[in-house]
Scaffold this active site. Structure first.
Site, mmCIF file in Angstrom:
data_model
loop_
_atom_site.group_PDB
_atom_site.id
_atom_site.type_symbol
_atom_site.label_atom_id
_atom_site.label_comp_id
_atom_site.label_asym_id
_atom_site.label_seq_id
_atom_site.Cartn_x
_atom_site.Cartn_y
_atom_site.Cartn_z
ATOM 1 N N GLY A 164 -8.002 7.412 44.422
ATOM 2 C CA GLY A 164 -6.533 7.535 44.870
ATOM 3 C C GLY A 164 -6.356 6.591 45.290
ATOM 4 O O GLY A 164 -4.870 5.986 45.962
ATOM 5 N N HIS A 235 -1.120 1.729 44.387
ATOM 6 C CA HIS A 235 -1.793 1.666 43.463
ATOM 7 C C HIS A 235 -2.220 3.450 43.632
ATOM 8 O O HIS A 235 -3.201 3.852 42.799
ATOM 9 C CB HIS A 235 -3.425 1.115 43.769
ATOM 10 C CG HIS A 235 -3.461 -0.403 44.241
ATOM 11 N ND1 HIS A 235 -3.251 -1.272 43.303
ATOM 12 C CD2 HIS A 235 -3.532 -0.830 44.985
ATOM 13 C CE1 HIS A 235 -3.479 -2.431 42.823
ATOM 14 N NE2 HIS A 235 -3.391 -2.623 44.793
ATOM 15 N N ARG A 297 -13.210 14.906 37.221
ATOM 16 C CA ARG A 297 -12.777 16.120 37.778
ATOM 17 C C ARG A 297 -10.825 16.722 36.696
ATOM 18 O O ARG A 297 -9.851 15.717 35.885
ATOM 19 C CB ARG A 297 -12.036 15.870 39.420
ATOM 20 C CG ARG A 297 -11.250 15.063 39.277
ATOM 21 C CD ARG A 297 -10.798 15.413 40.916
ATOM 22 N NE ARG A 297 -10.673 13.464 41.365
ATOM 23 C CZ ARG A 297 -9.141 13.272 41.518
ATOM 24 N NH1 ARG A 297 -8.581 13.409 40.068
ATOM 25 N NH2 ARG A 297 -9.293 11.930 41.849
#
Length: 672
Positions: A164, A235, A297
């Site tokens: 993330g 990012h 995931r």
């Protein structure tokens, strides 16, 4: 197939998983913290279990509480969503130990891909190309700086754990390496409990392209084509699309086969995403992409894959978790049209995308059957300071990329959001930007075009006229209600239409917008009003519906806008832009007066992670003074003007409230 499913998450992903679960006839169980007692995902569930205080570390991240909630509710399986515990080895093992079905890969696969350094070594063994860099265990700052020199600048510092965009920093020269290293380690430690990093070569025109893979327990594995996630900020992905623009079929097949090889190398099961970096400087080529990491995931951006393949990936997850075979073979997976997804965040693009909180006093989506909106909130809900600021995701699917972009931009321009600041107008600007429409994209796109994508908000006469129509209509309605309550409703003294013994008269209105105070002379004219704006006269007329929609005519041009009351003022929403007006109360007094020396104030509640200034220091405009963590993001608060620091009121580790004076200045006012 099991009959009940607990979703160990919140917001839009929890609600999205529930929709599929219910369609399949499963009972959907939610978990919630104190802050989420009345949240959208709780209202959408069949049952819900309270798991603790608002802070995620005391609720959504406590494995024992999640497992106990499943037992109490009678759930047979747990879907982790994304974020939180979705890639936590201990959580997967705890589910298995408790006899619960974990809707995800085996713990061994999560462990294999959970640490980026070990994952890259494993991929090299499997013959998957990896980005050049240092992926070893040594974490000494001097050593890492030396490795960066060997690799050659620019380099990318990346957290070994997590994802993330947390704990990730681009470094362009040796002078800033140590500062960025400390910041990346600090953020990684706070987000993942692991400060370790790796160093990689930074590709100067990088395209972030990922492959959706799926595997079952019967030895079958497929890829469902690619997604381009190149448009990022710090990012963090902002806009995703599928398929990747300009992707040659040879490269699609090469990346897909590499992704399947990666999944098979770790005995994978369920949904996963293999992320690659591609060199886009000379167009996409089958020999110019490298493995970055694997997310074990479901991804935030999975709806674009569902759109082009006609699948429901959550249903696939649930069926694979129940022991069934994959619904399709590789040759059966279609690729139809193009899909684009945008992430709607509660944040202020004009203030470096700083997260925003508050009640969503307006959240209205246009009626469009060709658009999918996965929202985590509804109108009237609160955007909390405790969690990720994403409000929801909006996805358009069309026969071509141009068709999808046009459809999505129109939808965004017609949306109405008020309360917290959002990136809605920013997203609409991206959809209409020529370079984006021409697919001239890479991970630096937003930074390169930021000035055009976050234009200075201009209040033109048409929008201001519509705002006056809404404000005056609202005030008149309030007057009529007051008149109805008076003992003499027929009395002219109870009228609110500007009538006097000398006829209808002009009025001086005062409104604020941002830091500006607007004094405008309004004169009734016919069925409308004549007003001044930017030194010119204009005429506006129209009506405000009970649903909060303005239909106005300003200087002969029709204008439609949304209108909603907001505390001490009102908001007008026009073509995706929300204009927030304040109505000053003449009885309000500025108690600070001239004694206010000026201060850098906290824009919202949060935690101080570093103090970069000290009393007595001379600072320049733009100089970073305090590093603050709020809503899972680390932000550097800077001086808005030159000045001298009188005092520093906080230290690292302090929790502060919104508006708290963090750094106080001498002589002149300096605010963030």
């Amino acid at each position: 197939m099991f009959s009940s499913l607990l979703i160990a998450n919140r917001g839009e992903i929890a609600a999205r998983v529930m929709r599929t679960a219910k369609r399949m006839g499963l009972r959907a169980v939610a978990v919630y913290s104190d802050a989420d007692a009345g949240a959208y995902h709780v209202r959408a569930a069949d049952d819900a279990v309270h798991i603790g205080p608002a802070a995620a570390k005391d609720s959504y991240l406590v494995i024992e509480k999640i497992v106990e909630a499943a037992k109490r509710s009678g759930a047979e399986a747990i879907h982790p969503g994304y974020g939180f515990l979705s890639e936590n080895v201990a959580f997967a093992e705890a589910c298995e130990k408790a006899g619960l079905i974990f809707v995800g890969p085996p713990a061994s696969a999560i462990k294999a891909m959970g640490l980026k350094d070990a994952a890259k070594a494993l991929m090299e063994q499997a013959g998957v190309p990896v980005v050049p860099g240092y992926h070893g265990a040594e974490q000494d700052a001097r050593f890492l700086e030396g490795e960066a020199q060997k690799i050659g600048y620019p380099v990318l510092i990346k957290a070994v754990a997590g994802g993330g965009g947390k704990g990730m920093r681009r470094v362009d020269d040796p002078a800033s390496f140590e500062k960025e290293l400390k910041s990346a380690q600090r953020e990684a430690g706070a987000a993942f409990g692991d400060e370790r990093v790796l160093i990689e070569k930074y590709v100067t025109r990088p395209r972030h392209i990922e492959i959706q893979v799926f595997a079952d327990a019967h030895g079958n594995a497929v890829y469902l084509h690619e997604r381009d996630c190149s448009l990022q900020r710090r990012h963090q992905k902002v806009i995703e699309e599928a398929p990747a623009p300009g992707m040659p079929e040879e490269m699609r097949r090469a990346m897909g086969e590499a992704a399947v090889a990666a999944a098979k190398a770790i005995g994978y099961r369920g949904a996963g995403t293999v992320e690659f970096i591609a060199d886009g400087s000379q167009g996409l080529r089958a020999d110019a992409f490298w493995f970055m990491e694997m997310n074990t995931r479901l991804q935030v951006e999975h709806p674009v894959t569902e759109a082009i393949t006609g699948t429901d990936l959550v249903e696939w997850q649930l069926r694979v978790a129940a022991g069934e075979k994959l619904p399709m073979t590789q040759g059966e997976i279609p690729l139809n049209g193009h899909a684009v997804e945008v992430r709607l965040y509660a944040e202020d693009p004009a203030k470096k995308f700083f997260p925003s909180t508050g009640k969503l006093v307006r959240l209205r989506l246009p009626k469009d059957e060709g658009i999918r909106a996965d929202m985590g909130v509804e109108e009237g809900d609160e955007v909390s300071m405790f969690y990720d600021p994403m409000i929801g995701k909006i996805v358009a699917h069309g026969e071509s990329r141009d068709a999808a972009l046009a459809k999505l931009r129109r939808f965004l321009l017609d949306m109405e959001v008020a309360g917290p600041r959002t990136n809605l107008a920013f997203l609409a600007e991206v959809m209409g930007h020529e370079a984006f429409r021409n697919a001239d994209i890479d991970t630096g796109f937003i930074d390169r075009h930021l000035e055009a994508l976050v234009p200075v908000q201009k209040l033109d006469a048409k929008v201001f006229g519509a705002a006056l129509v809404g404000h005056l209509a609202t005030r008149a309605e309030a007057g009529r209600k007051a008149q109805a309550r008076t003992r003499e409703p027929w009395s002219p003294w109870a009228a609110s239409d500007g009538w006097t013994l000398g006829g209808r008269r002009s009025e001086l209105l005062k409104l604020t917008i941002g830091d500006d105070t607007l004094s405008v002379c309004v004169t009734p004219e016919g069925e409308g009003w004549r007003f001044t704006h930017d030194g010119a006269e204009h005429v506006a007329s129209g009506a405000l519906s009970t649903g909060g929609e303005i239909a106005a005519t300003v200087d002969g041009s029709r204008v439609k806008a949304g209108y909603v009351a907001t505390g001490k003022g009102f908001a007008v929403i026009h073509r995706g832009v929300t204009y927030e007006f304040g109505v000053p109360d003449p009885l309000d007094v500025d108690v600070a007066g001239e004694g206010d020396t000026g201060a850098l104030k906290s824009p919202m509640p949060g935690k101080i992670v570093a103090v970069l200034a000290e009393a007595g220091a001379h600072v320049k405009k733009g100089m970073g003074l305090v590093v603050m963590e709020a809503m899972k993001m680390e932000q550097t608060l800077a001086a808005a003007a030159d000045g001298i620091i009188a005092s520093v009121n906080v230290a690292a580790g302090d929790q502060v409230e919104a508006g708290a004076a963090l750094v106080v200045f001498e002589d002149k006012k300096v605010e963030a």
